[in-house]
Scaffold this motif. Sequence first.
Motif, PDB file in Angstrom:
ATOM      1  N   ALA A  80      38.272 -30.443  23.732  1.00 17.09           N
ATOM      2  CA  ALA A  80      37.354 -31.301  23.185  1.00 17.09           C
ATOM      3  C   ALA A  80      38.360 -33.049  22.891  1.00 17.09           C
ATOM      4  O   ALA A  80      39.699 -33.069  22.989  1.00 17.09           O
ATOM      5  CB  ALA A  80      37.309 -31.246  21.482  1.00 17.09           C
ATOM      6  N   THR A  81      37.997 -34.127  22.449  1.00 17.98           N
ATOM      7  CA  THR A  81      38.605 -35.286  22.463  1.00 17.98           C
ATOM      8  C   THR A  81      39.171 -35.583  20.722  1.00 17.98           C
ATOM      9  O   THR A  81      38.678 -34.755  19.751  1.00 17.98           O
ATOM     10  CB  THR A  81      37.631 -36.340  22.804  1.00 17.98           C
ATOM     11  OG1 THR A  81      36.583 -36.690  21.384  1.00 17.98           O
ATOM     12  CG2 THR A  81      36.888 -36.373  23.886  1.00 17.98           C
ATOM     13  N   LEU A  82      39.933 -36.466  20.341  1.00 16.73           N
ATOM     14  CA  LEU A  82      40.435 -36.271  19.003  1.00 16.73           C
ATOM     15  C   LEU A  82      39.306 -36.888  18.134  1.00 16.73           C
ATOM     16  O   LEU A  82      39.414 -37.249  17.524  1.00 16.73           O
ATOM     17  CB  LEU A  82      40.843 -37.574  19.169  1.00 16.73           C
ATOM     18  CG  LEU A  82      42.735 -37.574  20.482  1.00 16.73           C
ATOM     19  CD1 LEU A  82      43.531 -38.465  19.684  1.00 16.73           C
ATOM     20  CD2 LEU A  82      43.703 -35.516  18.961  1.00 16.73           C
ATOM     21  N   LYS A  83      38.057 -37.736  18.943  1.00 14.69           N
ATOM     22  CA  LYS A  83      37.059 -38.264  18.470  1.00 14.69           C
ATOM     23  C   LYS A  83      36.665 -37.187  17.324  1.00 14.69           C
ATOM     24  O   LYS A  83      35.414 -36.574  16.290  1.00 14.69           O
ATOM     25  CB  LYS A  83      36.355 -39.105  18.656  1.00 14.69           C
ATOM     26  CG  LYS A  83      36.940 -40.566  19.125  1.00 14.69           C
ATOM     27  CD  LYS A  83      35.848 -41.309  20.308  1.00 14.69           C
ATOM     28  CE  LYS A  83      36.126 -42.840  19.957  1.00 14.69           C
ATOM     29  NZ  LYS A  83      35.494 -43.755  20.718  1.00 14.69           N
ATOM     30  N   THR A 115      47.398 -29.880  26.598  1.00  8.44           N
ATOM     31  CA  THR A 115      47.856 -30.402  27.174  1.00  8.44           C
ATOM     32  C   THR A 115      46.327 -30.638  27.453  1.00  8.44           C
ATOM     33  O   THR A 115      45.302 -30.710  26.848  1.00  8.44           O
ATOM     34  CB  THR A 115      47.636 -29.572  28.741  1.00  8.44           C
ATOM     35  OG1 THR A 115      47.841 -29.828  29.428  1.00  8.44           O
ATOM     36  CG2 THR A 115      47.127 -29.209  28.657  1.00  8.44           C
ATOM     37  N   SER A 116      46.248 -31.332  28.991  1.00  8.34           N
ATOM     38  CA  SER A 116      44.783 -32.629  29.008  1.00  8.34           C
ATOM     39  C   SER A 116      44.070 -32.681  30.128  1.00  8.34           C
ATOM     40  O   SER A 116      45.092 -33.003  31.182  1.00  8.34           O
ATOM     41  CB  SER A 116      44.641 -33.635  28.258  1.00  8.34           C
ATOM     42  OG  SER A 116      45.957 -35.031  28.764  1.00  8.34           O
ATOM     43  N   PHE A 117      42.906 -33.603  29.725  1.00  9.63           N
ATOM     44  CA  PHE A 117      42.471 -33.755  30.965  1.00  9.63           C
ATOM     45  C   PHE A 117      41.427 -35.097  31.175  1.00  9.63           C
ATOM     46  O   PHE A 117      40.905 -35.250  30.255  1.00  9.63           O
ATOM     47  CB  PHE A 117      41.875 -32.620  32.171  1.00  9.63           C
ATOM     48  CG  PHE A 117      40.568 -32.031  31.800  1.00  9.63           C
ATOM     49  CD1 PHE A 117      39.545 -32.045  31.889  1.00  9.63           C
ATOM     50  CD2 PHE A 117      40.924 -30.689  31.029  1.00  9.63           C
ATOM     51  CE1 PHE A 117      38.255 -31.626  31.168  1.00  9.63           C
ATOM     52  CE2 PHE A 117      39.995 -30.344  30.521  1.00  9.63           C
ATOM     53  CZ  PHE A 117      38.420 -30.930  30.223  1.00  9.63           C
ATOM     54  N   TYR A 175      39.727 -35.514  27.816  1.00  8.44           N
ATOM     55  CA  TYR A 175      40.042 -33.683  26.716  1.00  8.44           C
ATOM     56  C   TYR A 175      41.745 -33.138  26.989  1.00  8.44           C
ATOM     57  O   TYR A 175      42.100 -33.209  27.352  1.00  8.44           O
ATOM     58  CB  TYR A 175      39.339 -32.984  27.301  1.00  8.44           C
ATOM     59  CG  TYR A 175      37.429 -33.281  27.418  1.00  8.44           C
ATOM     60  CD1 TYR A 175      36.477 -33.010  26.235  1.00  8.44           C
ATOM     61  CD2 TYR A 175      36.782 -34.489  28.280  1.00  8.44           C
ATOM     62  CE1 TYR A 175      35.245 -33.833  26.756  1.00  8.44           C
ATOM     63  CE2 TYR A 175      35.727 -35.047  28.320  1.00  8.44           C
ATOM     64  CZ  TYR A 175      35.181 -33.971  27.487  1.00  8.44           C
ATOM     65  OH  TYR A 175      33.255 -35.302  27.627  1.00  8.44           O
ATOM     66  N   TRP A 176      41.678 -32.632  25.227  1.00 10.09           N
ATOM     67  CA  TRP A 176      42.892 -32.136  25.365  1.00 10.09           C
ATOM     68  C   TRP A 176      42.201 -29.643  24.930  1.00 10.09           C
ATOM     69  O   TRP A 176      40.928 -30.428  24.066  1.00 10.09           O
ATOM     70  CB  TRP A 176      43.279 -32.697  23.554  1.00 10.09           C
ATOM     71  CG  TRP A 176      43.625 -33.954  23.811  1.00 10.09           C
ATOM     72  CD1 TRP A 176      42.979 -34.709  23.200  1.00 10.09           C
ATOM     73  CD2 TRP A 176      45.523 -34.155  24.347  1.00 10.09           C
ATOM     74  NE1 TRP A 176      43.697 -36.319  23.430  1.00 10.09           N
ATOM     75  CE2 TRP A 176      45.301 -36.058  24.479  1.00 10.09           C
ATOM     76  CE3 TRP A 176      45.695 -33.598  24.483  1.00 10.09           C
ATOM     77  CZ2 TRP A 176      46.222 -36.620  24.395  1.00 10.09           C
ATOM     78  CZ3 TRP A 176      47.434 -34.130  24.546  1.00 10.09           C
ATOM     79  CH2 TRP A 176      47.410 -35.772  24.956  1.00 10.09           C
ATOM     80  N   MET A 177      43.609 -29.604  25.163  1.00 12.02           N
ATOM     81  CA  MET A 177      43.095 -27.824  24.396  1.00 12.02           C
ATOM     82  C   MET A 177      44.968 -27.799  24.884  1.00 12.02           C
ATOM     83  O   MET A 177      45.846 -28.490  25.143  1.00 12.02           O
ATOM     84  CB  MET A 177      42.769 -27.429  25.933  1.00 12.02           C
ATOM     85  CG  MET A 177      43.281 -27.418  26.718  1.00 12.02           C
ATOM     86  SD  MET A 177      42.301 -26.446  28.305  1.00 12.02           S
ATOM     87  CE  MET A 177      42.679 -26.980  29.538  1.00 12.02           C
ATOM     88  N   THR A 178      45.167 -26.272  23.539  1.00 12.17           N
ATOM     89  CA  THR A 178      46.285 -25.920  24.381  1.00 12.17           C
ATOM     90  C   THR A 178      46.779 -25.868  25.179  1.00 12.17           C
ATOM     91  O   THR A 178      45.737 -25.148  26.690  1.00 12.17           O
ATOM     92  CB  THR A 178      46.120 -24.670  23.062  1.00 12.17           C
ATOM     93  OG1 THR A 178      44.894 -23.477  23.574  1.00 12.17           O
ATOM     94  CG2 THR A 178      45.301 -25.030  21.858  1.00 12.17           C
TER      95      THR A 178
END
Length: 365
Positions: free
Chosen positions: A213-216, A241-243, A250-253
């Motif tokens: 998900a994004t920070l927004k 981590t992100s991609f 997008y961020w995720m654990t």
Amino acid sequence: MPTHAGYADLYRFRQAAHALASPLESPTAVTDRLLAVQAQDFAAACWALGVRTADSSQADVIAALERGEIVRSWPMRGTLHFVPARELGWMLRVTTPRMITGLARRHRQLELEDDDFVRARDVVVAALTGGGSLGRTELMELWERKGIRTTGQRGYHLIYYLAQTGVICWGPPHRSQQSLVLLDEWAPDQRRLDGDEALGEFLLRYLAGHGPATLKDYVWWTKGTLAGAKAGLAIIRDRVTSFDLDGITYWMTAELADSTTPRAARPRSLHVLPGFDEYLLGYQDRSPVLAPEFADRVVPGGNGIFKPLIVSKGRIAGTWRRAANGTRVAIEAQPFMPLSTAEQSGFAAGVAAYGRFLGLRGEVA
């Protein structure tokens, strides 16, 4: 994890985070994973937990509520959610100041003064201390007897304020809903998190149950601030981590990224989800899973009522409606496009699972 990824990766990771690829062992475990499950529609929220739990029933969800493992309150956005009981206190300390400030004008319109909230709190504490509980109607009647007006939405705002400030929460089942109890008595084992530690935990738990998900997305979900999200990200930076996808980060654990391989986490092709499900509502930008041209089919006229969902290969493929009758529940699919043979089979399996959850025979209408 690659720097860039495709939509297939997004769907695969999200379904794993949402416990749709591999159901969890209990409704409590699901709530722990997602942290908050939208629950203004009580029955829909129960199925949101059930569809993510292996071989669960509605009775299992009710039992978790009766044991005080899951509570229902307004931790954010002014919307009822199921949350893990021991997490509610620190969540409220993060979100309450902005929520209460945002209601100041409405309180003035309702002629609610500081003294009204103090008196309402004192009456509630006196009535509930020692393990007491009251339904909403009974509490309104009690306030009226004590000279505290509840008409014109005053009663609702009194309940909301006392829940938002951590005095009360919805606890054991009461008729078709729940009764109100004192949070400190019902869930005394509250975690203590403050400041940046709480901001970091909030974001980490959101990403564990909703990522990528994004920070927004997260800011919308909590109705917090981007500054708060960035502060939280700095705290947990070594655990996420992100991609990039179409120029969006997008961020995720890191745990989700490491444990969800394409082969091991291949999700079931179709899911029958309730209305208001976090798989759609947990994000500001819903376009990755719901094509804009079909949005009106899910929320007709933008009226805020989200229909139950059919999810196929990670995307919203339609809605459904039910008709219970005695020992059976008939479910009618309303797909955006005709379902394939495999999708029809998956839908039938999802309907059967929903029927078992309710203790009824699930049938495709």
